[in-house]
Design a protein around this motif. Sequence first.
Motif, mmCIF file in Angstrom:
data_model
loop_
_atom_site.group_PDB
_atom_site.id
_atom_site.type_symbol
_atom_site.label_atom_id
_atom_site.label_comp_id
_atom_site.label_asym_id
_atom_site.label_seq_id
_atom_site.Cartn_x
_atom_site.Cartn_y
_atom_site.Cartn_z
ATOM 1 N N GLY A 19 -35.402 -28.780 -11.606
ATOM 2 C CA GLY A 19 -34.566 -27.969 -12.208
ATOM 3 C C GLY A 19 -35.470 -27.158 -13.192
ATOM 4 N N SER A 20 -36.727 -27.121 -13.440
ATOM 5 C CA SER A 20 -37.300 -26.399 -14.184
ATOM 6 C C SER A 20 -37.733 -25.002 -13.843
ATOM 7 N N PRO A 21 -37.741 -24.661 -12.755
ATOM 8 C CA PRO A 21 -37.950 -23.162 -12.534
ATOM 9 C C PRO A 21 -36.563 -22.339 -12.986
ATOM 10 N N GLY A 22 -35.481 -22.981 -12.589
ATOM 11 C CA GLY A 22 -34.218 -22.070 -13.238
ATOM 12 C C GLY A 22 -34.015 -22.383 -14.692
ATOM 13 N N ALA A 23 -34.690 -23.384 -15.321
ATOM 14 C CA ALA A 23 -34.446 -23.494 -16.626
ATOM 15 C C ALA A 23 -35.411 -22.269 -17.419
ATOM 16 N N ILE A 24 -36.771 -22.173 -16.901
ATOM 17 C CA ILE A 24 -37.645 -21.238 -17.149
ATOM 18 C C ILE A 24 -36.878 -19.909 -17.068
ATOM 19 N N LEU A 25 -36.290 -19.581 -16.136
ATOM 20 C CA LEU A 25 -35.268 -18.273 -15.671
ATOM 21 C C LEU A 25 -34.245 -18.179 -17.028
ATOM 22 N N PHE A 26 -33.664 -19.242 -17.084
ATOM 23 C CA PHE A 26 -32.635 -19.052 -18.138
ATOM 24 C C PHE A 26 -33.271 -18.897 -19.607
ATOM 25 N N VAL A 27 -34.275 -19.249 -19.986
ATOM 26 C CA VAL A 27 -35.123 -18.630 -21.284
ATOM 27 C C VAL A 27 -35.270 -17.676 -21.137
ATOM 28 N N VAL A 28 -35.918 -17.000 -20.031
ATOM 29 C CA VAL A 28 -36.347 -15.508 -20.112
ATOM 30 C C VAL A 28 -34.894 -14.800 -20.328
ATOM 31 N N GLY A 29 -33.927 -15.249 -19.792
ATOM 32 C CA GLY A 29 -32.591 -14.451 -19.833
ATOM 33 C C GLY A 29 -31.936 -14.507 -21.173
ATOM 34 N N TYR A 67 -27.240 -28.244 -19.217
ATOM 35 C CA TYR A 67 -25.819 -27.112 -18.836
ATOM 36 C C TYR A 67 -25.408 -27.577 -17.546
ATOM 37 N N THR A 68 -26.121 -27.949 -16.535
ATOM 38 C CA THR A 68 -25.897 -27.999 -15.232
ATOM 39 C C THR A 68 -25.644 -29.401 -14.792
ATOM 40 N N LEU A 69 -25.660 -30.352 -15.582
ATOM 41 C CA LEU A 69 -25.408 -31.699 -15.311
ATOM 42 C C LEU A 69 -24.139 -32.294 -14.636
ATOM 43 N N GLY A 70 -23.234 -31.540 -15.295
ATOM 44 C CA GLY A 70 -21.658 -31.745 -14.928
ATOM 45 C C GLY A 70 -21.442 -31.493 -13.437
ATOM 46 N N ILE A 71 -21.899 -30.336 -13.218
ATOM 47 C CA ILE A 71 -22.061 -29.802 -11.671
ATOM 48 C C ILE A 71 -22.869 -30.690 -10.751
ATOM 49 N N VAL A 72 -24.075 -31.198 -11.189
ATOM 50 C CA VAL A 72 -24.903 -32.104 -10.297
ATOM 51 C C VAL A 72 -24.204 -33.433 -10.305
ATOM 52 N N ALA A 73 -23.527 -33.900 -11.150
ATOM 53 C CA ALA A 73 -22.879 -35.024 -11.177
ATOM 54 C C ALA A 73 -21.728 -34.992 -9.930
ATOM 55 N N ILE A 74 -21.153 -33.973 -10.138
ATOM 56 C CA ILE A 74 -19.810 -33.901 -9.161
ATOM 57 C C ILE A 74 -20.400 -33.604 -7.681
ATOM 58 N N ASN A 82 -27.615 -11.631 -19.195
ATOM 59 C CA ASN A 82 -26.654 -12.585 -18.693
ATOM 60 C C ASN A 82 -27.038 -13.084 -17.250
ATOM 61 N N TRP A 83 -27.276 -12.028 -16.508
ATOM 62 C CA TRP A 83 -27.339 -12.374 -15.064
ATOM 63 C C TRP A 83 -28.581 -13.142 -14.726
ATOM 64 N N ILE A 84 -29.749 -12.891 -15.567
ATOM 65 C CA ILE A 84 -30.920 -13.817 -15.357
ATOM 66 C C ILE A 84 -30.659 -15.108 -15.807
ATOM 67 N N LYS A 85 -29.701 -15.291 -16.928
ATOM 68 C CA LYS A 85 -29.386 -16.670 -17.495
ATOM 69 C C LYS A 85 -28.486 -17.493 -16.314
ATOM 70 N N LEU A 86 -27.497 -16.670 -15.745
ATOM 71 C CA LEU A 86 -26.786 -17.044 -14.585
ATOM 72 C C LEU A 86 -27.490 -17.663 -13.588
ATOM 73 N N THR A 87 -28.538 -16.901 -13.094
ATOM 74 C CA THR A 87 -29.230 -17.061 -11.959
ATOM 75 C C THR A 87 -30.485 -18.444 -12.119
ATOM 76 N N ALA A 130 -31.177 -23.888 -11.399
ATOM 77 C CA ALA A 130 -31.500 -25.370 -11.979
ATOM 78 C C ALA A 130 -30.498 -26.197 -11.366
ATOM 79 N N ALA A 131 -29.068 -25.718 -11.035
ATOM 80 C CA ALA A 131 -28.352 -26.802 -10.512
ATOM 81 C C ALA A 131 -28.530 -26.907 -8.989
ATOM 82 N N LEU A 132 -29.101 -26.117 -8.296
ATOM 83 C CA LEU A 132 -29.198 -26.311 -6.855
ATOM 84 C C LEU A 132 -30.652 -27.043 -6.883
ATOM 85 N N GLY A 133 -31.569 -27.140 -7.719
ATOM 86 C CA GLY A 133 -32.845 -27.856 -7.535
ATOM 87 C C GLY A 133 -32.509 -29.511 -7.906
#
Length: 154
Positions: free
Chosen positions: A32-42, A120-127, A48-53, A58-61
Amino acid sequence: MEVFLAIAIMIASFTIGLIPIAVAMVVMGLAGSPGAILFVVGQRKSQNWIKLTGLLIAALGQSYVVGSYSVFVVSLLRDFSEARPDMPTWPLWIATLFHSVAVPTYAMKEKTDQPTAQHYTLGIVAILSLCVFCVIAFVPAVLRPIYGWVPLYH
Protein backbone atom coordinates in the motif's frame (compact mmCIF):
# COMPACT_ATOMS: atom_id res chain seq x y z
CA MET A 1 -10.68 -38.22 18.53
CA GLU A 2 -10.28 -36.57 15.11
CA VAL A 3 -12.57 -33.71 16.23
CA PHE A 4 -10.26 -32.97 19.16
CA LEU A 5 -7.25 -32.95 16.87
CA ALA A 6 -9.03 -30.54 14.51
CA ILE A 7 -9.94 -28.26 17.42
CA ALA A 8 -6.34 -28.40 18.68
CA ILE A 9 -5.10 -27.37 15.23
CA MET A 10 -7.64 -24.55 15.21
CA ILE A 11 -6.46 -23.28 18.61
CA ALA A 12 -2.82 -23.53 17.52
CA SER A 13 -3.61 -21.48 14.43
CA PHE A 14 -5.06 -18.76 16.65
CA THR A 15 -1.82 -18.54 18.64
CA ILE A 16 1.17 -19.67 16.60
CA GLY A 17 -0.64 -18.54 13.47
CA LEU A 18 -0.20 -14.92 14.50
CA ILE A 19 3.34 -15.02 13.10
CA PRO A 20 2.26 -15.33 9.44
CA ILE A 21 -0.44 -12.74 10.09
CA ALA A 22 2.25 -10.31 11.26
CA VAL A 23 4.32 -11.05 8.15
CA ALA A 24 1.27 -10.50 5.95
CA MET A 25 0.66 -7.16 7.71
CA VAL A 26 4.17 -6.00 6.85
CA VAL A 27 3.80 -7.07 3.21
CA MET A 28 0.37 -5.42 3.11
CA GLY A 29 1.94 -2.19 4.30
CA LEU A 30 4.61 -2.38 1.62
CA ALA A 31 1.99 -3.06 -1.06
CA GLY A 32 0.00 0.00 0.00
CA SER A 33 2.98 2.34 0.24
CA PRO A 34 2.96 3.63 -3.39
CA GLY A 35 -0.63 4.75 -2.87
CA ALA A 36 0.25 6.27 0.49
CA ILE A 37 3.03 8.28 -1.14
CA LEU A 38 0.64 9.58 -3.78
CA PHE A 39 -1.85 10.45 -1.05
CA VAL A 40 0.77 12.57 0.75
CA VAL A 41 1.69 14.30 -2.52
CA GLY A 42 -2.00 15.08 -3.04
CA GLN A 43 -2.26 16.48 0.48
CA ARG A 44 0.76 18.73 0.02
CA LYS A 45 -0.44 20.04 -3.35
CA SER A 46 -4.09 20.23 -2.23
CA GLN A 47 -5.12 18.05 -5.16
CA ASN A 48 -8.07 15.84 -4.29
CA TRP A 49 -7.77 13.71 -7.42
CA ILE A 50 -4.19 12.77 -6.46
CA LYS A 51 -5.33 11.91 -2.94
CA LEU A 52 -8.18 9.78 -4.30
CA THR A 53 -5.83 8.03 -6.72
CA GLY A 54 -3.47 7.34 -3.84
CA LEU A 55 -6.28 5.88 -1.76
CA LEU A 56 -7.36 3.63 -4.62
CA ILE A 57 -3.83 2.39 -5.30
CA ALA A 58 -3.23 1.76 -1.59
CA ALA A 59 -6.52 -0.14 -1.30
CA LEU A 60 -5.77 -2.24 -4.39
CA GLY A 61 -2.25 -3.12 -3.26
CA GLN A 62 -3.33 -3.99 0.26
CA SER A 63 -6.36 -5.96 -0.93
CA TYR A 64 -4.27 -7.98 -3.35
CA VAL A 65 -1.84 -9.01 -0.61
CA VAL A 66 -4.59 -9.85 1.87
CA GLY A 67 -6.48 -11.74 -0.84
CA SER A 68 -3.33 -13.72 -1.64
CA TYR A 69 -2.97 -14.64 2.01
CA SER A 70 -6.61 -15.70 2.18
CA VAL A 71 -6.24 -17.83 -0.95
CA PHE A 72 -3.11 -19.44 0.48
CA VAL A 73 -4.77 -20.29 3.81
CA VAL A 74 -7.85 -21.78 2.14
CA SER A 75 -5.65 -23.72 -0.29
CA LEU A 76 -3.60 -25.01 2.61
CA LEU A 77 -6.78 -26.20 4.32
CA ARG A 78 -8.00 -27.94 1.17
CA ASP A 79 -4.62 -29.64 0.70
CA PHE A 80 -4.63 -30.75 4.34
CA SER A 81 -8.21 -32.05 4.16
CA GLU A 82 -7.39 -34.07 1.03
CA ALA A 83 -4.53 -35.74 2.90
CA ARG A 84 -6.75 -36.38 5.97
CA PRO A 85 -10.27 -37.06 4.64
CA ASP A 86 -11.36 -38.60 7.95
CA MET A 87 -10.76 -35.38 9.92
CA PRO A 88 -13.69 -32.97 10.32
CA THR A 89 -12.81 -29.62 8.80
CA TRP A 90 -15.36 -27.29 10.39
CA PRO A 91 -12.93 -26.09 13.11
CA LEU A 92 -10.30 -25.54 10.45
CA TRP A 93 -12.70 -23.46 8.33
CA ILE A 94 -13.28 -21.26 11.39
CA ALA A 95 -9.52 -20.80 11.71
CA THR A 96 -9.26 -20.08 7.99
CA LEU A 97 -11.94 -17.40 8.21
CA PHE A 98 -10.11 -15.89 11.19
CA HIS A 99 -6.86 -15.76 9.25
CA SER A 100 -8.54 -14.29 6.18
CA VAL A 101 -9.87 -11.25 8.04
CA ALA A 102 -7.21 -10.98 10.76
CA VAL A 103 -4.61 -9.06 8.76
CA PRO A 104 -6.69 -5.91 8.12
CA THR A 105 -8.47 -6.25 11.46
CA TYR A 106 -5.23 -6.23 13.44
CA ALA A 107 -3.94 -3.39 11.29
CA MET A 108 -7.04 -1.35 12.20
CA LYS A 109 -6.12 -1.68 15.87
CA GLU A 110 -2.90 0.28 15.36
CA LYS A 111 -3.20 3.70 16.93
CA THR A 112 -1.39 6.43 15.04
CA ASP A 113 -1.29 10.17 15.54
CA GLN A 114 -1.20 10.80 11.80
CA PRO A 115 -3.29 8.24 9.88
CA THR A 116 -2.05 7.52 6.38
CA ALA A 117 -3.85 6.38 3.26
CA GLN A 118 -3.10 2.83 4.36
CA HIS A 119 -5.10 3.36 7.54
CA TYR A 120 -8.01 4.96 5.71
CA THR A 121 -8.36 2.01 3.33
CA LEU A 122 -8.38 -0.78 5.92
CA GLY A 123 -12.18 -0.93 6.12
CA ILE A 124 -12.40 -1.55 2.39
CA VAL A 125 -9.55 -4.06 2.58
CA ALA A 126 -11.33 -5.98 5.37
CA ILE A 127 -14.53 -6.21 3.32
CA LEU A 128 -12.64 -7.31 0.22
CA SER A 129 -10.71 -9.95 2.17
CA LEU A 130 -14.00 -11.39 3.41
CA CYS A 131 -15.29 -11.40 -0.18
CA VAL A 132 -12.15 -13.17 -1.42
CA PHE A 133 -12.57 -15.74 1.35
CA CYS A 134 -16.17 -16.43 0.34
CA VAL A 135 -15.31 -16.72 -3.34
CA ILE A 136 -12.30 -18.98 -2.78
CA ALA A 137 -14.30 -21.14 -0.36
CA PHE A 138 -17.29 -21.66 -2.64
CA VAL A 139 -16.13 -21.11 -6.24
CA PRO A 140 -12.33 -21.23 -6.22
CA ALA A 141 -11.92 -21.41 -10.01
CA VAL A 142 -13.13 -17.80 -10.36
CA LEU A 143 -9.96 -16.41 -8.80
CA ARG A 144 -7.50 -18.52 -10.78
CA PRO A 145 -6.59 -15.72 -13.24
CA ILE A 146 -5.72 -13.38 -10.38
CA TYR A 147 -4.23 -15.70 -7.77
CA GLY A 148 -3.10 -18.69 -9.83
CA TRP A 149 0.48 -18.16 -8.65
CA VAL A 150 -0.35 -18.78 -4.95
CA PRO A 151 1.24 -22.00 -3.64
CA LEU A 152 -1.11 -24.99 -3.21
CA TYR A 153 -3.86 -23.26 -5.21
CA HIS A 154 -5.43 -25.83 -7.51
